[in-house]
Design a protein around this motif. Structure first.
Motif, short mmCIF file in Angstrom:
data_model
loop_
_atom_site.label_atom_id
_atom_site.label_comp_id
_atom_site.label_asym_id
_atom_site.label_seq_id
_atom_site.Cartn_x
_atom_site.Cartn_y
_atom_site.Cartn_z
N ALA A 77 0.82 -1.21 0.00
CA ALA A 77 0.00 0.00 0.00
C ALA A 77 0.86 1.26 0.00
O ALA A 77 0.53 2.25 -0.68
CB ALA A 77 -0.93 0.00 1.21
N ASP A 78 1.98 1.22 0.73
CA ASP A 78 2.81 2.42 0.85
C ASP A 78 3.85 2.54 -0.27
O ASP A 78 4.22 3.67 -0.64
CB ASP A 78 3.54 2.42 2.19
N TRP A 79 4.31 1.40 -0.82
CA TRP A 79 5.46 1.46 -1.72
C TRP A 79 5.35 0.61 -2.98
O TRP A 79 5.50 1.11 -4.08
CB TRP A 79 6.73 1.05 -0.94
N TRP A 80 5.12 -0.69 -2.82
CA TRP A 80 5.29 -1.59 -3.96
C TRP A 80 4.26 -1.36 -5.08
O TRP A 80 4.53 -1.70 -6.23
CB TRP A 80 5.25 -3.05 -3.50
N HIS A 81 3.10 -0.81 -4.76
CA HIS A 81 2.12 -0.60 -5.82
C HIS A 81 2.65 0.38 -6.87
O HIS A 81 2.25 0.34 -8.04
CB HIS A 81 0.79 -0.10 -5.24
N TYR A 82 3.58 1.26 -6.46
CA TYR A 82 4.19 2.16 -7.44
C TYR A 82 5.02 1.38 -8.46
O TYR A 82 5.11 1.77 -9.63
CB TYR A 82 5.07 3.19 -6.73
N LEU A 83 5.66 0.30 -8.01
CA LEU A 83 6.45 -0.52 -8.93
C LEU A 83 5.56 -1.15 -9.99
O LEU A 83 5.92 -1.21 -11.17
CB LEU A 83 7.19 -1.61 -8.16
N GLN A 88 10.24 3.81 -10.80
CA GLN A 88 11.56 3.27 -10.49
C GLN A 88 12.10 3.86 -9.21
O GLN A 88 11.59 4.85 -8.69
CB GLN A 88 12.53 3.55 -11.65
N ASN A 89 13.15 3.22 -8.69
CA ASN A 89 13.86 3.70 -7.49
C ASN A 89 12.90 3.91 -6.32
O ASN A 89 13.00 4.89 -5.59
CB ASN A 89 14.60 5.01 -7.79
N PRO A 93 17.08 0.37 -6.01
CA PRO A 93 17.48 1.11 -7.21
C PRO A 93 17.01 0.46 -8.50
O PRO A 93 17.03 -0.77 -8.64
CB PRO A 93 19.01 1.12 -7.13
N GLY A 94 16.57 1.26 -9.44
CA GLY A 94 16.18 0.78 -10.76
C GLY A 94 14.71 0.46 -10.87
O GLY A 94 13.90 0.77 -9.99
N GLY A 95 14.38 -0.17 -12.00
CA GLY A 95 12.99 -0.55 -12.26
C GLY A 95 12.73 -1.99 -11.85
O GLY A 95 13.48 -2.58 -11.09
#
Length: 506
Positions: A77-83, A88-89, A93-95
């Motif tokens: 919910a806080d971070w991985w959904h952006y991936l 990226q990053n 680091p990276g995509g």
């Protein structure tokens, strides 16, 4: 003489001589330092002050102070959904090229990032696994034989900018080229998505292979072996694979399956336990004199341990904000811990969902004791999956049974709680007597359960069903094969649904 096998065996033996004894505590400090240094400019690293942590005198203490514990839901919910949206990053680091689809027992919808650095770490750990075979005193001929890895499909799902699949499929699709000659069933067969079709093709081609080692989750290895034996009218699998000597198991406890699996062999194999999760390759059994597994303390994963006692874990199986948490250097042996990991895939202080016990701290050896959400503790009974497994081994001896699968739950009956079990069995003795024996075994091994039985837990019921019912339920509600596991404990509402399925399919 197997010249190639001799050369490989000597190379493996030599690698053992030139490798110095590891210092797990030192390795873990170096891993954390490396993780923080590499991720300090990611969005996560900036949000949680990685630069400041790296300047601290005690990096571990500062890390634990600044970075909160995450479960999958919070991390996603806080971070991985952006991936998943292509950013990226974010946490590393990276995509992002790969996502491991969770095949665990708590969720079917997890998308866990698998970075190139994690794939490198898994390959490094896999090489260690092969090098470590010298500890099991195998003959030179073994090292010329093939390894059948029964995992999930290597035909990964293509999304906009990434690929998805189970971790075993992702790993197998990235095996090093030098290993290709040893790997079976090979990419063409491993690409088959349908489990039944894949096993059918494996069974057809099995006589053409010279398998020395099996690798996979016990329940699905057993199904595959039975299909091969049936297809070729064999007495046991050694009739076509006489050189089969090793089985590297993992994913679930092996002991419940040992008795039924050994009926398919002409002789028992060497069993080597492994701990590969969607989040990384965590541990492997390093030596034959113990069934414990050694953590990979220098392969891109930093470990932390939360005691499964007191007020550290809430009723949903999650770590509380003020929980007592230890790094390896401060953790103790023979204590049940919830395991946290921080990894080169950008998981940070992440609840992997397993509980472990350190059995030899100097060697960083552990045993998996259960799942954080699969402790049965509705009315204070505090039953771990290991204790349940042990109780079933008592029943097997008492009634001469084979019991591989089970699901248990504390459920209401007449406005009071009882503990109800569905257990697979190859025979069907009186279920009331089996329940009494199970109850006695649990009371003998667990004082909390004994207290609960005298108070809020008013009875025990057992329903014995064929193992195939569990497999059919897994196929229809989840999927068959790969890394899919049968849950051992359910909440009451899920258990009622499972009961309805059993009543319709028994």
């Amino acid at each position: 003489m197997a010249v190639i096998g001799e050369l490989i065996k000597k190379a493996i033996d030599l690698s053992g001589y030139i490798t110095s004894d590891p210092d797990p505590v030192k390795e873990q400090r170096e891993v954390l330092l490396s993780l923080l240094e590499k991720a300090k400019l990611t969005a996560f690293g900036k949000a949680y002050n990685f630069k400041e942590i790296l300047e601290s005198e005690d990096i571990i203490a500062a890390f634990q102070q600044f970075v909160p514990v995450h479960d999958y839901d919070k991390m996603n919910a806080d971070w991985w959904h952006y991936l998943l949206e292509g950013h990226q990053n974010v946490t590393w680091p990276g995509g992002q090229k790969y996502f491991a689809l969770s095949s665990g027992t708590t969720s079917n919808s997890k998308h866990i990032p698998v970075t190139d650095d994690m794939l490198d770490a898994i390959r490094k750990s896999g090489t260690h696994e092969i090098m470590n075979l010298s500890a099991f005193d195998l003959p030179a001929e073994f090292f010329e034989k093939q390894i059948l890895m029964l995992g999930s499909s290597t035909n990964l799902i293509e999304k906009d900018d990434h690929l998805e699949g189970e971790i075993s499929g992702i790993s197998a699709s990235n095996i090093p080229s030098w290993f290709g000659g040893y790997y079976k069933p090979g990419r063409e067969i491993a690409d088959i998505k349908d489990w039944d079709e894949r096993v059918k093709v494996i069974a057809e081609q099995a006589p053409d292979w010279d398998i020395g080692c099996l690798s996979g989750i016990p329940a699905w290895i057993e199904l595959m072996l039975k299909e091969i034996i049936k297809k070729h009218n064999l007495k046991n699998i050694h009739e076509i694979w006489p050189n089969l000597q090793v089985y590297t198991t993992g994913g679930v406890a092996f002991d419940p399956y040992r008795k039924s699996l050994e009926k398919l062999f002409a002789h028992p194999l060497i069993y080597i336990d492994t701990y590969l999760a969607s989040e990384g390759f965590i541990a492997i059994q390093n030596r034959p004199e113990t069934s414990s597994m050694a953590l990979f303390t220098n392969s891109g994963i930093f470990f932390e341990f939360v005691p499964m006692e007191g007020d550290n874990i809430d009723e949903d199986g999650l770590v509380k904000p003020d929980a007592e948490i230890f790094a390896l250097e401060d953790a103790a042996e023979d204590v049940n811990y919830c395991l946290l990991i921080s990894t080169v895939s950008g998981a940070w202080r992440y609840m992997i969902g397993d509980t472990v016990m350190i059995t030899d701290k100097s060697r960083a050896e552990i045993k998996i004791t259960g799942r954080t959400k699969h402790y049965l503790n509705v009315v204070g009974e505090q039953l771990s999956v290991n204790q349940m497994n042990d109780a079933l081994r008592v029943l097997e001896k008492e009634y001469d049974l084979v019991m591989t699968e089970f699901i248990a739950a504390a459920v209401h009956k007449n406005e009071e709680f009882i503990l109800k079990w569905y257990i697979s069995s190859d025979k069907f003795p009186d279920a009331i007597k089996v329940a009494e024996s199970l109850d006695n075994a649990l009371q003998t091994s667990n004082k909390n359960y004994k207290v609960a039985r005298g108070k809020a837990l008013k009875g025990v019921e057992v329903v014995l069903i064929p193992e195939t019912v569990f497999h059919k339920w897994s196929e229809e509600t989840k999927k068959l094969g790969g890394q899919v596991k049968i849950p051992r404990v359910m909440k009451e509402e899920d258990f009622i649904e499972f009961e309805a399925f059993v009543s319709q399919n028994s």
